[in-house]
Design a protein around this motif. Structure first.
Motif, PDB file in Angstrom:
ATOM      1  N   ARG A  45      30.279 -10.375  11.939  1.00 50.66           N
ATOM      2  CA  ARG A  45      29.345  -9.388  11.465  1.00 50.66           C
ATOM      3  C   ARG A  45      27.794 -10.121  11.250  1.00 50.66           C
ATOM      4  O   ARG A  45      26.994  -9.257  11.679  1.00 50.66           O
ATOM      5  N   ASP A  87      21.818  -4.963  17.910  1.00 52.72           N
ATOM      6  CA  ASP A  87      23.103  -5.013  17.638  1.00 52.72           C
ATOM      7  C   ASP A  87      24.233  -5.422  18.414  1.00 52.72           C
ATOM      8  O   ASP A  87      24.594  -4.516  19.142  1.00 52.72           O
ATOM      9  N   GLY A 116      49.062  -6.302  19.646  1.00 52.91           N
ATOM     10  CA  GLY A 116      48.906  -7.617  19.826  1.00 52.91           C
ATOM     11  C   GLY A 116      47.693  -8.000  18.828  1.00 52.91           C
ATOM     12  O   GLY A 116      47.358  -9.302  18.545  1.00 52.91           O
ATOM     13  N   TYR A 167      42.886 -13.053  19.295  1.00 49.34           N
ATOM     14  CA  TYR A 167      44.008 -12.505  18.579  1.00 49.34           C
ATOM     15  C   TYR A 167      45.098 -12.058  19.678  1.00 49.34           C
ATOM     16  O   TYR A 167      46.351 -12.484  19.580  1.00 49.34           O
ATOM     17  N   LEU A 168      44.718 -11.346  20.633  1.00 47.91           N
ATOM     18  CA  LEU A 168      45.674 -11.067  21.618  1.00 47.91           C
ATOM     19  C   LEU A 168      45.869 -12.354  22.347  1.00 47.91           C
ATOM     20  O   LEU A 168      47.303 -12.452  22.729  1.00 47.91           O
ATOM     21  N   GLY A 169      45.380 -13.251  22.603  1.00 47.04           N
ATOM     22  CA  GLY A 169      45.747 -14.703  23.267  1.00 47.04           C
ATOM     23  C   GLY A 169      46.567 -15.313  22.417  1.00 47.04           C
ATOM     24  O   GLY A 169      47.732 -15.877  22.425  1.00 47.04           O
ATOM     25  N   PHE A 190      38.719 -12.488   4.940  1.00 44.41           N
ATOM     26  CA  PHE A 190      37.232 -12.086   5.004  1.00 44.41           C
ATOM     27  C   PHE A 190      37.290 -11.275   3.632  1.00 44.41           C
ATOM     28  O   PHE A 190      36.149 -11.348   2.952  1.00 44.41           O
ATOM     29  N   PHE A 241      42.799  -4.538  11.389  1.00 46.85           N
ATOM     30  CA  PHE A 241      41.888  -4.765  10.770  1.00 46.85           C
ATOM     31  C   PHE A 241      40.474  -5.128  11.755  1.00 46.85           C
ATOM     32  O   PHE A 241      39.477  -4.483  11.628  1.00 46.85           O
ATOM     33  N   PHE A 264      35.941  -3.103  15.214  1.00 47.08           N
ATOM     34  CA  PHE A 264      35.634  -2.701  16.484  1.00 47.08           C
ATOM     35  C   PHE A 264      35.594  -1.214  16.953  1.00 47.08           C
ATOM     36  O   PHE A 264      34.353  -0.872  17.255  1.00 47.08           O
ATOM     37  N   ARG A 285      27.328  -6.505  17.409  1.00 46.89           N
ATOM     38  CA  ARG A 285      28.620  -6.880  16.858  1.00 46.89           C
ATOM     39  C   ARG A 285      29.650  -6.372  17.668  1.00 46.89           C
ATOM     40  O   ARG A 285      30.750  -7.107  17.695  1.00 46.89           O
ATOM     41  N   ILE A 286      29.517  -5.158  18.623  1.00 45.27           N
ATOM     42  CA  ILE A 286      30.712  -4.843  19.349  1.00 45.27           C
ATOM     43  C   ILE A 286      31.292  -5.838  20.494  1.00 45.27           C
ATOM     44  O   ILE A 286      32.431  -6.178  20.365  1.00 45.27           O
ATOM     45  N   TYR A 346      50.625  -3.364  24.303  1.00 46.43           N
ATOM     46  CA  TYR A 346      50.279  -4.748  23.994  1.00 46.43           C
ATOM     47  C   TYR A 346      48.952  -4.860  23.402  1.00 46.43           C
ATOM     48  O   TYR A 346      48.767  -5.809  22.144  1.00 46.43           O
ATOM     49  N   PHE A 397      33.000  -8.512  18.130  1.00 48.89           N
ATOM     50  CA  PHE A 397      34.537  -8.109  17.759  1.00 48.89           C
ATOM     51  C   PHE A 397      35.507  -8.275  19.170  1.00 48.89           C
ATOM     52  O   PHE A 397      36.591  -8.108  19.004  1.00 48.89           O
ATOM     53  N   THR A 398      34.656  -7.657  20.265  1.00 51.33           N
ATOM     54  CA  THR A 398      35.450  -7.880  21.558  1.00 51.33           C
ATOM     55  C   THR A 398      36.021  -9.250  21.615  1.00 51.33           C
ATOM     56  O   THR A 398      37.403  -9.560  21.867  1.00 51.33           O
ATOM     57  N   PRO A 414      42.634 -11.883   9.525  1.00 54.91           N
ATOM     58  CA  PRO A 414      41.412 -11.366   9.185  1.00 54.91           C
ATOM     59  C   PRO A 414      41.036 -10.843   7.866  1.00 54.91           C
ATOM     60  O   PRO A 414      39.904 -11.033   7.292  1.00 54.91           O
ATOM     61  N   LEU A 455      36.842 -11.438  19.364  1.00 52.79           N
ATOM     62  CA  LEU A 455      37.804 -11.717  18.202  1.00 52.79           C
ATOM     63  C   LEU A 455      39.183 -10.962  18.782  1.00 52.79           C
ATOM     64  O   LEU A 455      40.510 -11.456  18.504  1.00 52.79           O
ATOM     65  N   LEU A 456      38.944  -9.765  19.453  1.00 54.21           N
ATOM     66  CA  LEU A 456      40.148  -9.174  19.937  1.00 54.21           C
ATOM     67  C   LEU A 456      40.739  -9.961  20.884  1.00 54.21           C
ATOM     68  O   LEU A 456      42.082 -10.099  20.971  1.00 54.21           O
ATOM     69  N   GLU A 488      32.032   0.092  15.503  1.00 59.64           N
ATOM     70  CA  GLU A 488      30.774  -0.640  16.104  1.00 59.64           C
ATOM     71  C   GLU A 488      30.668   0.246  17.450  1.00 59.64           C
ATOM     72  O   GLU A 488      29.668   0.696  17.719  1.00 59.64           O
ATOM     73  N   VAL A 494      35.611 -13.064  10.849  1.00 52.44           N
ATOM     74  CA  VAL A 494      35.030 -11.653  11.001  1.00 52.44           C
ATOM     75  C   VAL A 494      33.897 -11.707  10.210  1.00 52.44           C
ATOM     76  O   VAL A 494      32.716 -11.085  10.638  1.00 52.44           O
TER      77      VAL A 494
END
Lengths: 294, 278
Positions: free
Chosen positions: A229, A245, B85, A258-260, A217, B89, B94, A247-248, B81, A251-252, A214, A254-255, B97, A225
């Motif tokens: 935004r 808005d 994980g 990345y976890l995957g 960015f 950043f 997150f 964005r949350i 995790y 970003f969820t 990330p 994206l989380l 927001e 990222v």
């Protein structure tokens, strides 16, 4: 994308979302996942190459080369990697332009640094001001990849240096006893055997690399990222698809991505470790042998 | 303007004391050193608060993960995790927001007999919001370290504790916990250094710098943008961080000596390598 998307203002429910999530900007944003994967795919081998070079240099018997290798390895100690990221992008850019300036404009007499400005002749500009937009983006991406490779190469160099030292001395002595030259010993004995010792460190490094993507960015690349935004904010789609808005939610997503990515990596690396340990004179290799015998 | 004046004006600029306007032209080396140094106050603050609070949560999480009770184990596993994980950043973005979404006027909590209003605005400020993220993040990493150490406690030590009649809290306090810390300490030192380095991300991700009160990297970036010369401000940041890292190694080394004081052959200083990664 779909035939019913011509007038978004009359849509409702899932149709609205179907159209919203497939509009032009979203399709571009989905491509930026490819940017991240491309970064990983290019950076990992490049950093490994840099690391290998650094480790070999640090083992060298020739003084200056060894100091260079050790110095390269230790640049990452004690300093946050983000400082290097921000530093290298601008320093590399200036370095390339300076080199081109020396080569292309030999009779340019003005100093390059004038107060707070960095001025090279127009021909030396990278990329050329007349170049299309995608060249600028590609150049930015190239700088980012090079920066990642330099920083992570230093990490990798340290791991590989340790791995080379971990190969049992007896293996190398046996190779010498069979009449192999140092070069042959290095190629046929040391390098094939070091990977099993290097893998835990390299796995760790891969995880850090994944989690560092990330930062693209910050280096000015339009990555996921940037799009999260851009698309989540209220300004980006105010005309066709007005929404609050969000964005949350972006970003969820994206989380989750990345976890995957990290958990898939974890599984693949565990399998790789098993494969590499096979037949090695280590505890892991021994326990595998016992499993087969039992 | 002498360097002493600069120090007076900008020494505490990052926490809002002193000259309001940042220098705009004719930057001197002194200004860069002082302002960036002023910014490191934030980095040190984030690191200390997150590490102090994180230490306790990490111990709890490690015990939870090692617990045979699934109701304790599963949440701890998921927490670790989640935070290990995903990139820090993204966690910053997150969280920012999330905190922005909270109602502007605070949340009314009705306890039946009295009504409380929980203020939420301060969560969107870096001093609170970013500290929470760093605290949770370091807790997860440290918990994994502590969990590994917990599993590495020699079983003879625990059996001996049983034989001497230690149970419950006394056994944990006197035997399990000190041994866990002793085994985990070198790795925990790495984590502390990494957390300190990670504090540089705060003002680049989500949490905006209010009234240009940023951290070391924020000011370094400001100077690099203004002078188009990265070769001065970034090395200054690097020097500050090397000093902080050395201080952490020294401080944690002292603790390590204390934890190992009963071990045979530990009289000489334990060799502590500067970490490369967590």
């Amino acid at each position: 994308m779909f035939s019913f998307c011509s007038d978004p203002s009359v849509l409702d429910g899932w149709r609205w979302f179907a159209c919203y999530l497939t509009n032009g900007k979203h399709l571009t944003a989905y491509l930026s996942f490819g940017t991240v994967m491309a970064l990983l795919a290019i950076t990992a081998p490049t950093a490994l190459l840099f690391g290998f070079g650094g480790a070999v240099a640090a083992r060298s018997s020739f003084g200056p080369l060894r100091w260079f290798g050790k110095g390269y390895t230790s640049i990452v100690r004690g300093v946050p990697d983000i400082v290097f990221f921000l530093f290298f992008v601008i320093a590399l850019d200036q370095g390339f332009e300076w080199l081109r300036h020396q080569a292309l404009c030999p009779d340019w007499t003005d100093p390059i640094r004038q107060g707070n400005d960095f001025i090279v002749c127009p021909e030396a500009k990278l990329p050329q001001s007349s170049a299309p937009q995608w060249v600028h983006e590609l150049y930015g991406f190239f700088l980012a990849v090079l920066t990642f490779a330099i920083v992570f190469g230093a990490f990798a160099s340290n791991v590989l240096f340790g791995a080379m030292a971990a190969v049992p001395q007896a293996q190398l002595e046996t190779a010498a006893a069979y009449g192999m030259t140092p070069r042959q010993t290095f190629r046929r004995i040391l390098v094939p055997q070091m990977w099993v010792y290097a893998l835990p460190g390299l796995s760790n490094l891969w995880m850090i690399l994944v989690k560092a993507t990330p930062l693209l960015f910050l280096l000015g690349v339009e990555d996921i990222v940037y799009w999260a935004r851009e698309l989540g904010g209220t300004k980006g789609s105010v005309f066709a698809y007005p929404h609050p808005d969000w964005r949350i939610w972006y970003f969820t997503a994206l989380l989750v991505f990345y976890l995957g990515l990290t958990s898939v990596s974890e599984r693949v690396l565990a399998r790789l470790q098993r494969r590499l340990s096979h037949g090695q004179a280590t505890a892991a290799g021994e326990s595998q042998r016992r499993e087969v015998v039992a | 303007m002498s360097c002493w004046d600069t120090l007076m004006d900008y020494g505490l600029r990052s926490i809002g004391i002193g000259e309001r306007l940042l220098p705009r032209s004719d930057f001197t080396l002194c200004q860069q050193v002082v302002l960036i140094g002023s910014g490191t106050i934030w980095n040190i603050y984030f690191a200390i608060v997150a590490l102090l609070l994180g230490f306790f949560l990490a111990t709890a999480l490690a015990l939870g993960k090692a617990s045979p009770n699934a109701f304790l184990r599963k949440p701890s596993e998921w927490f670790i995790y989640l935070f290990r994980g995903s990139p820090l950043f993204i966690q910053f973005f997150f969280a920012y927001e999330l905190f922005v979404q909270l109602p502007r006027n605070g949340i009314d909590i009705n306890l039946g007999f009295v009504e409380l209003t929980a203020q939420t605005r301060w969560l969107t400020k870096a001093w609170a919001g970013a500290t929470i993220v760093l605290f949770l993040n370091t807790s997860a990493y440290a918990a994994e370290i502590f969990y590994g150490a917990l599993r590495a406690i020699p079983k003879g030590d625990l059996e001996a504790a049983d034989a001497y009649g230690f149970t419950g809290w006394a056994k944990f306090r006197r035997i399990t916990w000190p041994t866990m810390l002793r085994l985990a300490w070198p790795a925990y030192t790495n984590e502390a250094i990494f957390l300190t380095h990670a504090t540089t991300l705060v003002f680049f991700s989500g949490f905006p710098a209010w009234q240009q009160r940023g951290d070391a990297l924020y000011y370094a970036n400001y100077f690099a943008d203004k002078t188009f010369n990265p070769f001065v401000p970034y090395p200054i940041v690097a020097v500050y961080f090397i000093l902080i890292s050395l201080f952490i190694i020294w401080g944690f080394g002292r603790v390590n000596q204390h934890l190992n004081r009963h071990m045979p052959g530990q009289k000489r200083r334990t060799k502590m390598r500067v970490p490369l990664m967590r």
